[in-house]
Design a protein around this motif. Sequence first.
Motif, PDB file in Angstrom:
ATOM      1  N   GLY A 181       0.795  -1.217   0.000  1.00  0.00           N
ATOM      2  CA  GLY A 181       0.000   0.000   0.000  1.00  0.00           C
ATOM      3  C   GLY A 181       0.832   1.274   0.000  1.00  0.00           C
ATOM      4  N   ALA A 182       2.123   1.160   0.320  1.00  0.00           N
ATOM      5  CA  ALA A 182       3.000   2.336   0.312  1.00  0.00           C
ATOM      6  C   ALA A 182       3.374   2.758  -1.109  1.00  0.00           C
ATOM      7  CB  ALA A 182       4.269   2.048   1.115  1.00  0.00           C
ATOM      8  N   LEU A 183       3.110   1.899  -2.099  1.00  0.00           N
ATOM      9  CA  LEU A 183       3.481   2.189  -3.487  1.00  0.00           C
ATOM     10  C   LEU A 183       2.381   2.960  -4.196  1.00  0.00           C
ATOM     11  CD1 LEU A 183       4.906  -1.307  -4.551  1.00  0.00           C
ATOM     12  CD2 LEU A 183       6.132   0.603  -3.494  1.00  0.00           C
ATOM     13  N   ASN A 184       2.798   3.821  -5.135  1.00  0.00           N
ATOM     14  CA  ASN A 184       1.792   4.441  -5.993  1.00  0.00           C
ATOM     15  C   ASN A 184       1.420   3.464  -7.109  1.00  0.00           C
ATOM     16  OD1 ASN A 184       3.657   4.692  -8.201  1.00  0.00           O
ATOM     17  ND2 ASN A 184       4.429   6.624  -7.329  1.00  0.00           N
ATOM     18  N   GLU A 185       0.458   3.849  -7.931  1.00  0.00           N
ATOM     19  CA  GLU A 185      -0.077   2.925  -8.929  1.00  0.00           C
ATOM     20  C   GLU A 185       0.991   2.442  -9.904  1.00  0.00           C
ATOM     21  OE1 GLU A 185      -3.592   2.692 -12.348  1.00  0.00           O
ATOM     22  OE2 GLU A 185      -3.438   4.438 -11.021  1.00  0.00           O
ATOM     23  N   ARG A 186       1.858   3.346 -10.366  1.00  0.00           N
ATOM     24  CA  ARG A 186       2.880   2.965 -11.336  1.00  0.00           C
ATOM     25  C   ARG A 186       3.907   2.042 -10.700  1.00  0.00           C
ATOM     26  NH1 ARG A 186       2.241   2.401 -16.563  1.00  0.00           N
ATOM     27  NH2 ARG A 186       3.754   3.473 -17.873  1.00  0.00           N
ATOM     28  N   GLU A 187       4.278   2.325  -9.485  1.00  0.00           N
ATOM     29  CA  GLU A 187       5.232   1.465  -8.788  1.00  0.00           C
ATOM     30  C   GLU A 187       4.640   0.079  -8.557  1.00  0.00           C
ATOM     31  OE1 GLU A 187       7.427   5.083  -6.288  1.00  0.00           O
ATOM     32  OE2 GLU A 187       5.779   3.938  -5.417  1.00  0.00           O
ATOM     33  N   ARG A 188       3.360   0.042  -8.274  1.00  0.00           N
ATOM     34  CA  ARG A 188       2.692  -1.240  -8.082  1.00  0.00           C
ATOM     35  C   ARG A 188       2.723  -2.055  -9.369  1.00  0.00           C
ATOM     36  NH1 ARG A 188      -2.324  -3.406  -8.822  1.00  0.00           N
ATOM     37  NH2 ARG A 188      -3.196  -4.751  -7.201  1.00  0.00           N
ATOM     38  N   GLU A 189       2.483  -1.405 -10.507  1.00  0.00           N
ATOM     39  CA  GLU A 189       2.532  -2.108 -11.792  1.00  0.00           C
ATOM     40  C   GLU A 189       3.925  -2.684 -12.045  1.00  0.00           C
ATOM     41  OE1 GLU A 189      -0.782   0.353 -14.446  1.00  0.00           O
ATOM     42  OE2 GLU A 189       1.292   1.023 -14.415  1.00  0.00           O
ATOM     43  N   VAL A 190       4.946  -1.901 -11.730  1.00  0.00           N
ATOM     44  CA  VAL A 190       6.319  -2.373 -11.917  1.00  0.00           C
ATOM     45  C   VAL A 190       6.602  -3.532 -10.972  1.00  0.00           C
ATOM     46  CG1 VAL A 190       8.763  -1.763 -11.691  1.00  0.00           C
ATOM     47  CG2 VAL A 190       7.169  -0.169 -12.790  1.00  0.00           C
ATOM     48  N   ALA A 191       6.140  -3.434  -9.727  1.00  0.00           N
ATOM     49  CA  ALA A 191       6.357  -4.504  -8.759  1.00  0.00           C
ATOM     50  C   ALA A 191       5.721  -5.808  -9.224  1.00  0.00           C
ATOM     51  CB  ALA A 191       5.807  -4.099  -7.391  1.00  0.00           C
ATOM     52  N   VAL A 192       4.522  -5.724  -9.769  1.00  0.00           N
ATOM     53  CA  VAL A 192       3.840  -6.911 -10.277  1.00  0.00           C
ATOM     54  C   VAL A 192       4.627  -7.523 -11.431  1.00  0.00           C
ATOM     55  CG1 VAL A 192       1.779  -7.732 -11.495  1.00  0.00           C
ATOM     56  CG2 VAL A 192       1.546  -6.239  -9.499  1.00  0.00           C
ATOM     57  N   ALA A 193       5.142  -6.678 -12.321  1.00  0.00           N
ATOM     58  CA  ALA A 193       5.932  -7.171 -13.449  1.00  0.00           C
ATOM     59  C   ALA A 193       7.210  -7.855 -12.972  1.00  0.00           C
ATOM     60  CB  ALA A 193       6.267  -6.021 -14.397  1.00  0.00           C
TER      61      ALA A 193
END
Length: 226
Positions: free
Chosen positions: A156-168
């Motif tokens: 939850g500390a990540l913004n949307e773009r960071e979350r997308e990168v983390a998933v990748a």
Amino acid sequence: MTVIRLLLVDDDPLVRAGLSFMMGGAEDIEIVGEAADGGEVEELVRRTGPDVVLMDIRMPTVDGLAATERLRALEGAPQVVVLTTFHADDQVLRALRAGAAGFVLKDTPPAEILAAVRRVAAGDPVLSPAVTRQLMAHAVAGTADTRRAGARERIGALNEREREVAVAVGRGRSNAEIAAALYMSVPTVKTHVSRILAKLDLNNRVQIALLTYDAGLLDEDGRDGP
């Protein structure tokens, strides 16, 4: 030519001798020390300053897991590659959670072990997408509700773009593949990965992947996206 300083840790003297013979023959590898137990590692690291530690998991007094945890807590800690005889052993998963940059099997061909050490020294994890999926599937099968809740809170500390990168990253994608899928440059991907590591207090991409699996992000987002 950059020389990689390597520390070998294994309780079997024959394994250490074989690794020393194999790794020491490479022009860009310098064996700076050997240890027979994880309890010897911290002092050796302080004295010899290795770039990479090739660490056996199972040792009689202090195992590779405890030694990895201690090392990764040090300032300027070397990268750790764990040695194992199993593809998806619980101890391997624990070592990766502790900050190891990857693992190699003890029966891996010599050239591949050399390549693994070089990759880790360059800052890349030693886990292929196929092996990552196998490990993560094993991890998710044993993920407790409390771990999932904790992982979701951290994500939850990540913004949307960071979350997308983390998933990748969790799907084993390279920086170039992430850049192509998310329509950004490779340097921008690297910047996002660095921010994710800093925000979540993680050591490497392997830990990002483990956290995304723990949080159930891949199940939510499906397999066809970035």
